[in-house]
Design a protein around this motif. Sequence first.
Motif, mmCIF file in Angstrom:
data_model
loop_
_atom_site.group_PDB
_atom_site.id
_atom_site.type_symbol
_atom_site.label_atom_id
_atom_site.label_comp_id
_atom_site.label_asym_id
_atom_site.label_seq_id
_atom_site.Cartn_x
_atom_site.Cartn_y
_atom_site.Cartn_z
ATOM 1 N N THR A 136 0.823 -1.218 0.000
ATOM 2 C CA THR A 136 0.000 0.000 0.000
ATOM 3 C C THR A 136 0.851 1.260 0.000
ATOM 4 O OG1 THR A 136 -0.094 0.121 2.417
ATOM 5 C CG2 THR A 136 -1.786 -1.208 1.307
ATOM 6 N N ALA A 137 2.138 1.133 0.355
ATOM 7 C CA ALA A 137 3.049 2.278 0.447
ATOM 8 C C ALA A 137 2.477 3.370 1.345
ATOM 9 C CB ALA A 137 3.353 2.837 -0.933
ATOM 10 N N SER A 138 1.768 2.959 2.379
ATOM 11 C CA SER A 138 1.182 3.930 3.302
ATOM 12 C C SER A 138 0.977 3.284 4.665
ATOM 13 C CB SER A 138 -0.155 4.452 2.767
ATOM 14 O OG SER A 138 -1.070 3.384 2.611
ATOM 15 N N MET A 139 0.787 4.127 5.655
ATOM 16 C CA MET A 139 0.513 3.646 7.004
ATOM 17 C C MET A 139 -0.508 4.564 7.649
ATOM 18 S SD MET A 139 4.231 4.687 8.638
ATOM 19 C CE MET A 139 3.812 4.235 10.294
ATOM 20 N N THR A 140 -1.475 3.955 8.320
ATOM 21 C CA THR A 140 -2.556 4.705 8.954
ATOM 22 C C THR A 140 -2.530 4.445 10.449
ATOM 23 O OG1 THR A 140 -3.941 4.560 6.977
ATOM 24 C CG2 THR A 140 -5.054 5.039 9.058
ATOM 25 N N LEU A 141 -2.702 5.511 11.219
ATOM 26 C CA LEU A 141 -2.837 5.360 12.662
ATOM 27 C C LEU A 141 -3.891 6.339 13.162
ATOM 28 C CD1 LEU A 141 -1.121 7.961 13.990
ATOM 29 C CD2 LEU A 141 0.793 6.553 13.304
ATOM 30 N N GLN A 142 -4.462 5.998 14.307
ATOM 31 C CA GLN A 142 -5.450 6.885 14.918
ATOM 32 C C GLN A 142 -4.870 7.436 16.214
ATOM 33 O OE1 GLN A 142 -9.136 5.570 17.104
ATOM 34 N NE2 GLN A 142 -10.171 6.434 15.333
ATOM 35 N N MET A 143 -4.963 8.742 16.383
ATOM 36 C CA MET A 143 -4.444 9.416 17.576
ATOM 37 C C MET A 143 -5.594 9.845 18.476
ATOM 38 S SD MET A 143 -1.163 9.433 17.435
ATOM 39 C CE MET A 143 -0.851 10.584 18.789
ATOM 40 N N ASN A 144 -5.302 9.904 19.768
ATOM 41 C CA ASN A 144 -6.229 10.485 20.738
ATOM 42 C C ASN A 144 -5.525 11.640 21.429
ATOM 43 O OD1 ASN A 144 -8.954 9.758 22.391
ATOM 44 N ND2 ASN A 144 -7.434 10.662 23.736
ATOM 45 N N GLN A 145 -6.141 12.804 21.395
ATOM 46 C CA GLN A 145 -5.587 13.988 22.040
ATOM 47 C C GLN A 145 -6.471 14.354 23.231
ATOM 48 O OE1 GLN A 145 -2.759 14.912 20.820
ATOM 49 N NE2 GLN A 145 -2.829 14.005 18.770
ATOM 50 N N SER A 146 -5.888 14.340 24.428
ATOM 51 C CA SER A 146 -6.619 14.714 25.643
ATOM 52 C C SER A 146 -6.118 16.064 26.127
ATOM 53 C CB SER A 146 -6.402 13.680 26.744
ATOM 54 O OG SER A 146 -6.921 12.419 26.389
ATOM 55 N N MET A 147 -7.040 17.002 26.274
ATOM 56 C CA MET A 147 -6.681 18.318 26.806
ATOM 57 C C MET A 147 -7.454 18.520 28.101
ATOM 58 S SD MET A 147 -6.880 22.054 24.980
ATOM 59 C CE MET A 147 -5.671 21.628 23.735
ATOM 60 N N ILE A 148 -6.730 18.558 29.224
ATOM 61 C CA ILE A 148 -7.371 18.621 30.539
ATOM 62 C C ILE A 148 -6.956 19.896 31.260
ATOM 63 C CG2 ILE A 148 -5.520 17.224 31.565
ATOM 64 C CD1 ILE A 148 -7.609 16.138 33.529
ATOM 65 N N LEU A 149 -7.926 20.523 31.890
ATOM 66 C CA LEU A 149 -7.665 21.746 32.643
ATOM 67 C C LEU A 149 -6.908 21.391 33.916
ATOM 68 C CD1 LEU A 149 -8.289 24.834 32.727
ATOM 69 C CD2 LEU A 149 -10.290 24.255 34.119
ATOM 70 N N LEU A 150 -5.741 22.006 34.101
ATOM 71 C CA LEU A 150 -4.954 21.736 35.302
ATOM 72 C C LEU A 150 -5.586 22.423 36.513
ATOM 73 C CD1 LEU A 150 -1.319 22.049 33.926
ATOM 74 C CD2 LEU A 150 -2.460 19.979 34.721
ATOM 75 N N PRO A 151 -5.434 21.830 37.695
ATOM 76 C CA PRO A 151 -6.093 22.390 38.891
ATOM 77 C C PRO A 151 -5.594 23.795 39.209
ATOM 78 C CG PRO A 151 -5.171 20.190 39.336
ATOM 79 C CD PRO A 151 -4.672 20.609 37.994
ATOM 80 N N GLU A 152 -6.517 24.704 39.460
ATOM 81 C CA GLU A 152 -6.114 26.042 39.905
ATOM 82 C C GLU A 152 -5.690 25.996 41.370
ATOM 83 O OE1 GLU A 152 -8.445 29.420 38.770
ATOM 84 O OE2 GLU A 152 -9.381 28.313 37.115
ATOM 85 N N ASP A 153 -6.319 25.111 42.134
ATOM 86 C CA ASP A 153 -5.927 24.882 43.517
ATOM 87 C C ASP A 153 -4.830 23.822 43.505
ATOM 88 O OD1 ASP A 153 -5.733 24.559 46.246
ATOM 89 O OD2 ASP A 153 -7.472 23.219 46.364
ATOM 90 N N LYS A 154 -3.599 24.272 43.428
ATOM 91 C CA LYS A 154 -2.483 23.343 43.247
ATOM 92 C C LYS A 154 -2.261 22.491 44.500
ATOM 93 C CE LYS A 154 0.025 26.548 40.217
ATOM 94 N NZ LYS A 154 1.276 27.343 40.068
ATOM 95 N N MET A 155 -1.908 21.238 44.259
ATOM 96 C CA MET A 155 -1.540 20.352 45.358
ATOM 97 C C MET A 155 -0.231 20.829 45.985
ATOM 98 S SD MET A 155 -0.607 16.270 45.206
ATOM 99 C CE MET A 155 1.029 16.568 44.505
ATOM 100 N N GLN A 156 -0.143 20.733 47.309
ATOM 101 C CA GLN A 156 1.131 21.061 47.948
ATOM 102 C C GLN A 156 2.161 20.021 47.555
ATOM 103 O OE1 GLN A 156 1.420 22.679 52.015
ATOM 104 N NE2 GLN A 156 2.695 20.906 52.519
ATOM 105 N N PRO A 157 3.268 20.436 46.930
ATOM 106 C CA PRO A 157 4.262 19.450 46.500
ATOM 107 C C PRO A 157 5.050 18.899 47.681
ATOM 108 C CG PRO A 157 5.037 21.650 46.028
ATOM 109 C CD PRO A 157 3.639 21.806 46.553
ATOM 110 N N ARG A 158 5.709 17.759 47.445
ATOM 111 C CA ARG A 158 6.559 17.151 48.474
ATOM 112 C C ARG A 158 7.953 17.010 47.896
ATOM 113 N NH1 ARG A 158 4.169 12.768 52.452
ATOM 114 N NH2 ARG A 158 3.250 14.767 53.077
ATOM 115 N N LEU A 159 8.937 17.504 48.632
ATOM 116 C CA LEU A 159 10.313 17.503 48.154
ATOM 117 C C LEU A 159 10.860 16.081 48.036
ATOM 118 C CD1 LEU A 159 11.709 20.541 50.145
ATOM 119 C CD2 LEU A 159 11.575 20.363 47.653
ATOM 120 N N TYR A 160 11.599 15.865 46.978
ATOM 121 C CA TYR A 160 12.215 14.568 46.683
ATOM 122 C C TYR A 160 13.416 14.330 47.596
ATOM 123 C CZ TYR A 160 15.144 11.314 43.962
ATOM 124 O OH TYR A 160 15.946 10.284 43.564
ATOM 125 N N ASP A 161 13.623 13.074 47.985
ATOM 126 C CA ASP A 161 14.805 12.675 48.748
ATOM 127 C C ASP A 161 15.317 11.375 48.151
ATOM 128 O OD1 ASP A 161 16.565 11.500 50.797
ATOM 129 O OD2 ASP A 161 15.773 13.070 52.131
#
Length: 825
Positions: free
Chosen positions: A234-259
């Motif tokens: 066929t000299a071609s390739m077909t794929l289907q994509m899914n694009q998710s666009m999600i609103l990030l929280p305005e009330d941010k989670m308190q982060p935890r420092l890495y150790d």
Amino acid sequence: MKLSPILLFVFAFLFSSLNLLAQDSKAEKEKDEADKKEEKKKSPFKEYNKVITAEAVSDEGLFTVHRVAEKWYYEIPFATLGKELLLVSRLSKLPSNLSPYLNAGSKMNEQVVQWERKQNKVLLRTVSYQNIAEEESPIYLSVKNNNLQPIVQAFKIETFNEDSTALVIEVTSMFTKDVRAISGLSENLRKIYKVKNLDANRTFIDTIKSFPLNIEVKHTMTFNAGAPPSNSKTASMTLQMNQSMILLPEDKMQPRLYDERVGWFSVSQIDYNSEALKSDRKTYIRRWRLEPKDPEAYARGELVEPVKPIVYYLDPATPIKWRPYFKQGIEDWNECFEAAGFKNVISAKDPPTPEEDPEFSPEDIRYSVVRYVASTTRNAVGPSVSDPRTGEILESDIIWYHNHLRSYRNRYLLETGAANPSARTLNTPEAEIGEMMRRVISHEIGHALGLPHNMKASSAYPVDSLRSGAFTQKYGVATTIMDYARYNYVAQPGDENIRFIRSIGPYDIYSINWGYRYIPTAKSAAEEKPILNSWIKEHEGNPVYMFGSGYPRFDPDAQTENIGDDPVKASTYGIKNLKYVGENLMNWTTTVGEDYEDLAELYGEFLSVWNRYIGHVVTIVGGVHQTLKSSDQEGAVYSPVPKNEQQAALQFLNREVFQTPKWLMSETILSRIDYPAAVEQVRRLQVRHLNSLLDEGRMQRLIESDFLFEKPTYQLDDFLTDVRKMIWSEVYENSSIDINRRNLQRAYLEKVADLMTEKEVSNIRIFRGYRTRVDLSQSDIRPLLRANLQTLDQQLKKAAKRSKDRMTTIHLEDCRERIAEVLED
């Protein structure tokens, strides 16, 4: 009745005035209409109902999405402009053979974006949190100016909604053109498959659905390709994509420092507001947001449900018989969350029917799903999607590849078959296969909860404890399920009530408590740090609670696929079991009337198991123990493996590898699957480990350890002398040399020649690098190798004169010629 002249005058005046008013009103109306027509001529925007016509099909949500014929529109509220959204691009459907580790559900890109109005256009711009500063600070302007974010695409504003609270853009081109930022094809795949261009006639939008916090797009893309992965004509390739666009929280989670002493997946930012005399890297762990429904009960020490539990759905493609094991593997983590003060945190559900949830899609970012993939790949993975600002995990998809079952069945037979009668078959009992699947899913869920591999965990338990039924049933095979300690290969025939399959362990409980326990008294990540540090120091020095990623690779306590605190002892037990399995492999893997395909597959993996056992011991030589510590803890982070342990490892290697392991080369097996192969099989196995042993990085670590540490260490000169005497033992014993040993000795000379003549020069990276590199031209390695070759040459000369075996004599003379070539260079 006659009207008086005065009244006539009044009426005439009023009539004239009304007539004039009517004429003025008409003129004004005509002027207004003319002004509107002129305004319409000047305005770049169309009327709303001319764009979103009566035939539009609309879907309200985060944006209102309109479909008008073949065109798609976003109606973006002004209030959403400038807000940050996470755009996740996934493969929804793909051609076969695209890539071994790409499947339906694979994440191809993850980026923060925002919609931004620029005059009569709307820009979709990416947003990076690599470099940050507080907006109120002066340096914020510099950070902004020196980190201009790219524009993914620009859209013309078509119109505004009727109450002027939103603008409308056409987004068709974003999903029907080859926009690299959301494409399913990397540059490497484009090269491999000779992708020419996207064919617009075979590219289209399937669906766009809008939900309160996210928009989901499915679009089909067809590329013209010179060498597609399948259906090549066929000299071609077909794929289907899914694009998710999600609103990030305005009330941010308190982060935890890495150790690094606990070990979590993380997100990093360079903070230019730091009080340090430089920009400061801040690293936060990646975790789900868990907050107690009843904070007061939580503070009293009661188990409390989280405000938002974690829910995983099973893929509709998951075979019914395996679903209970998948659910168990997911919900096993509740035990760990209870240690952190939460109950009923994580649950598994069957996929909803179309009647229960017509909108359900595994690619929808609202759902976390365990995907079951029809693929020959033997693996499982546990990726997640997180907020780069705080590390909050928003969603994850576990990937289980169908053929992974076969890998676990094979290794179960090979690694436990000697001591475990139920493993001695190709038809492993369903309950035991299910148990293996359960533990694999638990491992991948652990990744999705934020936990990386902890390769140090498998070295915490004494080797002989793994032969105890009481111990293994209580503590498992390793301290965590996040190690690659899949099976108990140490237990011997006759050991009773042994646990052979890995499970969640005490380190998992410890790490989940460290990462997820709610600390209401701390109002910032910085305020949490002393508390988190105290939890680590409570277990200081206890190997059960230590973390090691497996990098760098010179720590024998942090290896993949090993178990027990003594690699020599564990591998000795493992090889003893493997010999028993080898003697019975044909009987356990052949079926009357069938060919030897299964035997060939199992035999290949049989050799791989042996290779792993040997590799665990090789790491001891030139090994350096790494014990992660902070500056308020005593003792060194790095210390060399004691000399006697390195020498014991070398003796093991001489016994099990360099003295020809003929038991691996079964005539019964090889005569049925791969004849002739015995000599070449032995050569490959021996050479692999000899080359690893003579790795320049390993030798440089011996030099460094001798220089840095006061206590006696294994010196490089002694090591090279010991290896030489092992490889050339026949020369010292005045005995003939068989074909396998001749091959090994030539491999030794070839490796030394490479080390003596290698031109590549690279910097030394001892402690933090994945591999120790060295400048061979200026190291002590070459002078010591040269001295060993000169000594060896004299010994070969004497041995050749004494030899009465023709092939031995020819071999020794040939080796002297090879040495001369190296020494002359």
